[in-house]
Design a protein around this motif. Sequence first.
Motif, PDB file in Angstrom:
ATOM      1  N   ALA A 166      -0.007  12.377   1.944  1.00  0.00           N
ATOM      2  CA  ALA A 166       0.406  13.141   0.768  1.00  0.00           C
ATOM      3  C   ALA A 166      -0.022  14.601   0.889  1.00  0.00           C
ATOM      4  CB  ALA A 166      -0.185  12.526  -0.500  1.00  0.00           C
ATOM      5  N   ALA A 167      -1.255  14.836   1.352  1.00  0.00           N
ATOM      6  CA  ALA A 167      -1.753  16.203   1.483  1.00  0.00           C
ATOM      7  C   ALA A 167      -0.861  17.025   2.403  1.00  0.00           C
ATOM      8  CB  ALA A 167      -3.184  16.192   2.001  1.00  0.00           C
ATOM      9  N   VAL A 168      -0.491  16.444   3.530  1.00  0.00           N
ATOM     10  CA  VAL A 168       0.312  17.179   4.515  1.00  0.00           C
ATOM     11  C   VAL A 168       1.752  17.347   4.028  1.00  0.00           C
ATOM     12  CG1 VAL A 168       0.994  17.292   6.933  1.00  0.00           C
ATOM     13  CG2 VAL A 168      -1.182  16.234   6.315  1.00  0.00           C
ATOM     14  N   LEU A 169       2.304  16.302   3.430  1.00  0.00           N
ATOM     15  CA  LEU A 169       3.661  16.408   2.898  1.00  0.00           C
ATOM     16  C   LEU A 169       3.757  17.475   1.816  1.00  0.00           C
ATOM     17  CD1 LEU A 169       4.532  12.609   2.668  1.00  0.00           C
ATOM     18  CD2 LEU A 169       5.871  14.307   3.945  1.00  0.00           C
ATOM     19  N   LEU A 170       2.735  17.592   1.007  1.00  0.00           N
ATOM     20  CA  LEU A 170       2.758  18.538  -0.107  1.00  0.00           C
ATOM     21  C   LEU A 170       2.458  19.970   0.318  1.00  0.00           C
ATOM     22  CD1 LEU A 170       0.855  16.346  -2.706  1.00  0.00           C
ATOM     23  CD2 LEU A 170       3.119  17.342  -3.121  1.00  0.00           C
ATOM     24  N   VAL A 225       5.840  21.586   7.842  1.00  0.00           N
ATOM     25  CA  VAL A 225       5.910  20.148   7.611  1.00  0.00           C
ATOM     26  C   VAL A 225       6.700  19.441   8.704  1.00  0.00           C
ATOM     27  CG1 VAL A 225       8.013  20.101   6.195  1.00  0.00           C
ATOM     28  CG2 VAL A 225       6.164  18.449   5.744  1.00  0.00           C
ATOM     29  N   ARG A 226       7.637  20.150   9.312  1.00  0.00           N
ATOM     30  CA  ARG A 226       8.459  19.532  10.361  1.00  0.00           C
ATOM     31  C   ARG A 226       7.607  19.083  11.549  1.00  0.00           C
ATOM     32  NH1 ARG A 226      13.811  22.292  13.193  1.00  0.00           N
ATOM     33  NH2 ARG A 226      14.430  20.448  14.390  1.00  0.00           N
ATOM     34  N   GLN A 227       6.490  19.772  11.780  1.00  0.00           N
ATOM     35  CA  GLN A 227       5.604  19.417  12.885  1.00  0.00           C
ATOM     36  C   GLN A 227       5.068  17.999  12.732  1.00  0.00           C
ATOM     37  OE1 GLN A 227       2.261  22.076  13.142  1.00  0.00           O
ATOM     38  NE2 GLN A 227       1.202  20.864  14.706  1.00  0.00           N
ATOM     39  N   PHE A 228       4.876  17.570  11.491  1.00  0.00           N
ATOM     40  CA  PHE A 228       4.276  16.264  11.236  1.00  0.00           C
ATOM     41  C   PHE A 228       5.275  15.242  10.677  1.00  0.00           C
ATOM     42  CE2 PHE A 228       1.045  19.588  10.635  1.00  0.00           C
ATOM     43  CZ  PHE A 228       0.136  19.209  11.624  1.00  0.00           C
ATOM     44  N   TYR A 229       6.208  15.719   9.873  1.00  0.00           N
ATOM     45  CA  TYR A 229       7.167  14.813   9.224  1.00  0.00           C
ATOM     46  C   TYR A 229       8.571  15.417   9.290  1.00  0.00           C
ATOM     47  CZ  TYR A 229       2.724  13.283   7.256  1.00  0.00           C
ATOM     48  OH  TYR A 229       1.412  12.872   7.106  1.00  0.00           O
ATOM     49  N   ILE A 236       0.875  -1.160   0.000  1.00  0.00           N
ATOM     50  CA  ILE A 236       0.000   0.000   0.000  1.00  0.00           C
ATOM     51  C   ILE A 236       0.919   1.218   0.000  1.00  0.00           C
ATOM     52  CG2 ILE A 236      -1.894  -1.123   1.205  1.00  0.00           C
ATOM     53  CD1 ILE A 236      -1.033   0.188   3.761  1.00  0.00           C
ATOM     54  N   HIS A 237       0.427   2.331  -0.485  1.00  0.00           N
ATOM     55  CA  HIS A 237       1.267   3.518  -0.581  1.00  0.00           C
ATOM     56  C   HIS A 237       1.174   4.324   0.708  1.00  0.00           C
ATOM     57  CE1 HIS A 237       2.147   2.829  -4.771  1.00  0.00           C
ATOM     58  NE2 HIS A 237       0.867   2.711  -5.042  1.00  0.00           N
ATOM     59  N   TYR A 238       2.308   4.647   1.262  1.00  0.00           N
ATOM     60  CA  TYR A 238       2.344   5.446   2.482  1.00  0.00           C
ATOM     61  C   TYR A 238       1.636   6.773   2.274  1.00  0.00           C
ATOM     62  CZ  TYR A 238       4.234   8.184   6.356  1.00  0.00           C
ATOM     63  OH  TYR A 238       4.360   8.989   7.459  1.00  0.00           O
ATOM     64  N   GLU A 239       1.782   7.341   1.085  1.00  0.00           N
ATOM     65  CA  GLU A 239       1.188   8.647   0.808  1.00  0.00           C
ATOM     66  C   GLU A 239      -0.334   8.623   0.933  1.00  0.00           C
ATOM     67  OE1 GLU A 239       0.905   8.167  -4.028  1.00  0.00           O
ATOM     68  OE2 GLU A 239       2.152   9.757  -3.219  1.00  0.00           O
ATOM     69  N   ASP A 240      -0.950   7.438   0.748  1.00  0.00           N
ATOM     70  CA  ASP A 240      -2.406   7.327   0.819  1.00  0.00           C
ATOM     71  C   ASP A 240      -2.912   7.065   2.234  1.00  0.00           C
ATOM     72  OD1 ASP A 240      -2.644   7.731  -1.903  1.00  0.00           O
ATOM     73  OD2 ASP A 240      -2.482   5.591  -2.363  1.00  0.00           O
ATOM     74  N   GLY A 241      -1.990   6.801   3.170  1.00  0.00           N
ATOM     75  CA  GLY A 241      -2.402   6.625   4.560  1.00  0.00           C
ATOM     76  C   GLY A 241      -2.890   7.938   5.155  1.00  0.00           C
ATOM     77  N   ILE A 242      -3.648   7.869   6.232  1.00  0.00           N
ATOM     78  CA  ILE A 242      -4.210   9.091   6.814  1.00  0.00           C
ATOM     79  C   ILE A 242      -3.282   9.659   7.887  1.00  0.00           C
ATOM     80  CG2 ILE A 242      -6.594   8.432   6.335  1.00  0.00           C
ATOM     81  CD1 ILE A 242      -6.863   7.702   9.312  1.00  0.00           C
ATOM     82  N   ASN A 243      -3.344  10.978   8.030  1.00  0.00           N
ATOM     83  CA  ASN A 243      -2.653  11.664   9.123  1.00  0.00           C
ATOM     84  C   ASN A 243      -3.690  11.968  10.200  1.00  0.00           C
ATOM     85  OD1 ASN A 243      -1.706  14.038  10.708  1.00  0.00           O
ATOM     86  ND2 ASN A 243       0.087  13.851   9.393  1.00  0.00           N
ATOM     87  N   ILE A 279      17.411  21.954   4.802  1.00  0.00           N
ATOM     88  CA  ILE A 279      16.368  22.615   4.028  1.00  0.00           C
ATOM     89  C   ILE A 279      15.066  21.901   4.359  1.00  0.00           C
ATOM     90  CG2 ILE A 279      15.607  23.246   1.704  1.00  0.00           C
ATOM     91  CD1 ILE A 279      18.604  22.845   0.863  1.00  0.00           C
ATOM     92  N   GLU A 280      14.194  22.560   5.108  1.00  0.00           N
ATOM     93  CA  GLU A 280      12.986  21.923   5.644  1.00  0.00           C
ATOM     94  C   GLU A 280      11.743  22.684   5.196  1.00  0.00           C
ATOM     95  OE1 GLU A 280      13.928  20.104   9.844  1.00  0.00           O
ATOM     96  OE2 GLU A 280      14.889  22.062   9.725  1.00  0.00           O
ATOM     97  N   TYR A 281      11.058  22.133   4.223  1.00  0.00           N
ATOM     98  CA  TYR A 281       9.846  22.740   3.673  1.00  0.00           C
ATOM     99  C   TYR A 281       8.924  21.629   3.200  1.00  0.00           C
ATOM    100  CZ  TYR A 281      12.372  27.197   3.518  1.00  0.00           C
ATOM    101  OH  TYR A 281      13.065  28.330   3.850  1.00  0.00           O
ATOM    102  N   PRO A 282       7.622  21.937   2.986  1.00  0.00           N
ATOM    103  CA  PRO A 282       6.758  20.940   2.345  1.00  0.00           C
ATOM    104  C   PRO A 282       7.272  20.672   0.937  1.00  0.00           C
ATOM    105  CG  PRO A 282       5.685  23.084   2.390  1.00  0.00           C
ATOM    106  CD  PRO A 282       6.908  23.194   3.251  1.00  0.00           C
TER     107      PRO A 282
END
Length: 497
Positions: free
Chosen positions: A210-214, A219-223, A154-161, A252-255
């Motif tokens: 994916a939504a949060v990463l993008l 982004v550092r708060q979550f990933y 399964i794709h990690y990007e499709d998992g929920i936050n 370099i820390e950004y979405p």
Amino acid sequence: MHKGSKISPLLTLDYIQHEDENKYFDRKSAQFRVKDLAPLISAFANADGGTIVLGISDKKRKLEGVNSVGEDKINNFINAPKDLCKPMPKYREEFIEIENDKGESDRLLLLHIFSSVDQIIRTVDDRTFLRIGDKKKEILGENLRNLEYAKNAIHYEDGINQYAQIEDLDEDLLREYQKRIEAEDVSIEQMLSARGFLVMRDGEKHLTNAAVLLFAKNVRQFYPNCRIRFIRYDGTSAKVGTRMNIIKDHNIEYPILKIIDKSKEYLATQFREFTALNPETGLFETVPEYPEFAWQEGIVNAVTHREYAMMGNYILVTMYDDRLEIESPGKLPNVVTVENIRETRFSRNPTISRVLTEMGWVRELNEGVKRIYADMKGFFLDQPEYSEPNFSVKLTLKNNIEVRKTRQNEHALQNLGEALWHDLDDLERQIVAYMTSHGGASRTDLEKHLGKSNRTVIKRINHLMQLGVIKARGDKHDPKRSYEMIFKENKYQVGIK
């Protein structure tokens, strides 16, 4: 009589009889129940693969052989991966001729189970195992989910936050994305739902990874692993302790939708330039240390295709004097290898890849990789190197600084002629090579380059002027006086600025 496996030469008869079981092989008596092989097959397939040797007793390690159990059971052993697991793992069977402990001609049966890179191998009763050391371990709950992500089942990007809300997303990025996909007539929430970034789970709406990463504001708060670390070393290797040679260490820390631009901006300030004499114009021009497309596409691919489920890992960009390395977490899928990466397409994160494509960042992977190869060749540099160290993908771009230095000497020699070149001392040759590649130099430039005193440099300059190799620009009392080569003919010179 065969003394061991032809498929896995490490498995000699002596090895499989006397060595302890380990991560890669297990031995079983032919009396072992066929159905009990299922967990072991699953465990090997979900790890790094391994071999089951049938016909040696577990405890006493006697060479019993398999002939005594009959052909039906032997065939059941051979069919076990197909009959007992879903999906069937890749495997091969092999027989080794032996003399059993009774002095009779007999055989061992080897089942070589290959690692399943992109899918989970379960038993027919829906259990999942992993080989850890010399044991098989059933994988459950969160560990099973992590294994599924790692195997891309399964794709990690499709998992929920579970924690992020729409308010945690960057509205400017969302508006820009809406504009790109021509969805400005709907609300942000409608757009997120339509694109699969906002999904229902247990009656509640959740953002996907994916939504949060993008789009995340922070982004550092979550990933905290969604970052690029840039390290620059002084030299061609990394040293530690009192000899540590790190001269830059920058995060370099950004979405995802910002990190590519930000990393490009920063890295562009770190590269050196080379100078080259254009044979058509006779003018010296600057040449980038690496083709711009090559290193930028390397960054884009690392951000797009990395394994975001590997929470402790980040993209590492390492700069040495002679090379640039871009290392991205996660191995290549099994359909892609370092040998066929120019021709084979894949997307570990199809949703993220789609968005970056819509935003104008991403080409088909193989198209970008092909151009990296072409641009490096166009700069007369070694072809890029892809490797897979430590569960990651690494792109290495070499700048051939040593080759360039050698070419400086070669060009200088060609300009002067062999006889005159060999009449010069070592410092004079270094001056000629430096000035050939740079088109000229001041006395101060040469002092710094050679690490020599004013008196030593002036002595060599005067001798080279007497020989008609160089000439002065400006009066001898001019503090800005410099010197240039007297070229016999226009040649393409390459050097370092």
